[in-house]
Scaffold this active site. Structure first.
Site, PDB file in Angstrom:
ATOM      1  N   ASP A 138       0.663  -1.093   0.051  1.00 25.87           N
ATOM      2  CA  ASP A 138       0.054   0.119   0.004  1.00 25.87           C
ATOM      3  C   ASP A 138       0.888   1.367  -0.074  1.00 25.87           C
ATOM      4  O   ASP A 138       0.644   2.391  -0.577  1.00 25.87           O
ATOM      5  CB  ASP A 138      -0.915  -0.021   1.278  1.00 25.87           C
ATOM      6  CG  ASP A 138      -2.229  -0.895   1.031  1.00 25.87           C
ATOM      7  OD1 ASP A 138      -2.376  -1.405   0.013  1.00 25.87           O
ATOM      8  OD2 ASP A 138      -3.089  -1.197   2.068  1.00 25.87           O
ATOM      9  N   ASN A 176      -4.912   8.964   1.753  1.00 20.84           N
ATOM     10  CA  ASN A 176      -5.134   8.316   2.760  1.00 20.84           C
ATOM     11  C   ASN A 176      -5.401   9.468   4.126  1.00 20.84           C
ATOM     12  O   ASN A 176      -6.437   9.418   4.166  1.00 20.84           O
ATOM     13  CB  ASN A 176      -3.752   7.527   3.653  1.00 20.84           C
ATOM     14  CG  ASN A 176      -3.979   5.961   3.422  1.00 20.84           C
ATOM     15  OD1 ASN A 176      -5.063   5.722   2.442  1.00 20.84           O
ATOM     16  ND2 ASN A 176      -3.074   5.192   3.514  1.00 20.84           N
TER      17      ASN A 176
END
Length: 267
Positions: A46, A123
């Site tokens: 990620d 994020n």
């Protein structure tokens, strides 16, 4: 269709996967173009995909991402390292379908300047002080909510809500909801100082602004990257009009990702 292969500090295992992927793309006559791709295949985890997102930020509207994980599956990776041939077959039969997620806009106005500097996060973004307590006024749509005192504040997207935000006690938000969330980092609450003491969620028609009485040096992060440390006058956070797009060859449902990441088998 042009394909880019992106990796961030690859180890030997990742380099071997990239070699297999490159060979398979050449065999399928799919051109590799790292400058102006249609699809970006991120090879790693990620964190690598976050880096790929920032690397291709200027072309987000034209690009779809695919995450190929060299470890266990993450929130942005649907393919495993041993599935390069299956992935290339999907690329060769691509029909243009995609799924998109909301992003976070961060606008920082520095002391002595009127035009804000714009940043983007997939994020989260955090605001802290290096060695002192963070003190700032929190406004929602220019209406004062509170004067925050504590270690810092975390602003997350729906997909980012499963990361640092969750560890701070924030809610997990489905990415189908266009919203951002603010969570407190060790706020000070006593008879003198009060904050809301809970995370809150705002929609795409609202925004949060942080202002300090005196311009101060804030430590501001956007995903895993730090912005330049300069005297900050105000910071505004809102749902971005931009989105990130993923190629929808086989896309793992969000709540399935949550269960696999945090709960595991339930039976």
């Amino acid at each position: 269709m042009k394909v880019a292969i992106y990796s961030y500090y690859p180890n030997d295992e990742t380099r071997a996967v990239i070699e297999r992927l490159t060979t398979a793309l050449n065999k399928a006559h799919l051109p590799i173009d790292d400058q102006h791709p249609d699809v970006v295949v991120s090879v790693g985890g990620d964190g690598t995909l976050l880096s790929a997102f920032h690397h291709y930020r200027a072309e987000l509207a034209k690009i779809r991402f695919v995450g190929l994980h060299t470890g266990h599956l993450g929130f942005y990776t649907d393919w495993r390292d041993y599935e390069t041939d299956q992935l290339v077959n999907s690329l060769a039969h691509d029909n243009g379908e995609s799924v998109s997620y909301p992003l976070l806009d961060i606008n920082i106005t520095y002391k002595g300047e009127t035009a804000p500097h714009q940043f983007l996060a997939l994020n989260e973004a955090t605001v802290k002080k290096a060695a002192k307590t963070l003190v700032c006024d929190v406004y929602i749509k220019d209406q004062l909510l509170e004067r925050f005192r504590g270690d810092g504040l975390c602003f997350s997207t729906p997909t980012g809500s499963t990361g640092y935000n969750k560890s701070l006690g924030g809610a997990v938000i489905h990415p189908g909801i266009e919203a951002i969330q603010m969570a407190e980092i060790a706020s000070i609450n006593n008879r003198v100082f009060r904050t809301l003491g809970a995370s809150f969620i705002i929609g795409k028609d609202e925004w949060v602004t942080l202002r300090s009485e005196d311009a101060d040096n804030f430590a501001i992060s956007c995903d895993q990257f730090l912005t330049p440390e300069r005297l900050v006058k105000e910071i505004t956070f809102k749902v971005s009009q931009q989105r990130i797009y993923f190629a929808e060859y086989r896309h793992t449902a969000f709540w399935q990702r949550v269960r696999e990441s945090f709960i595991g088998d339930v039976l």
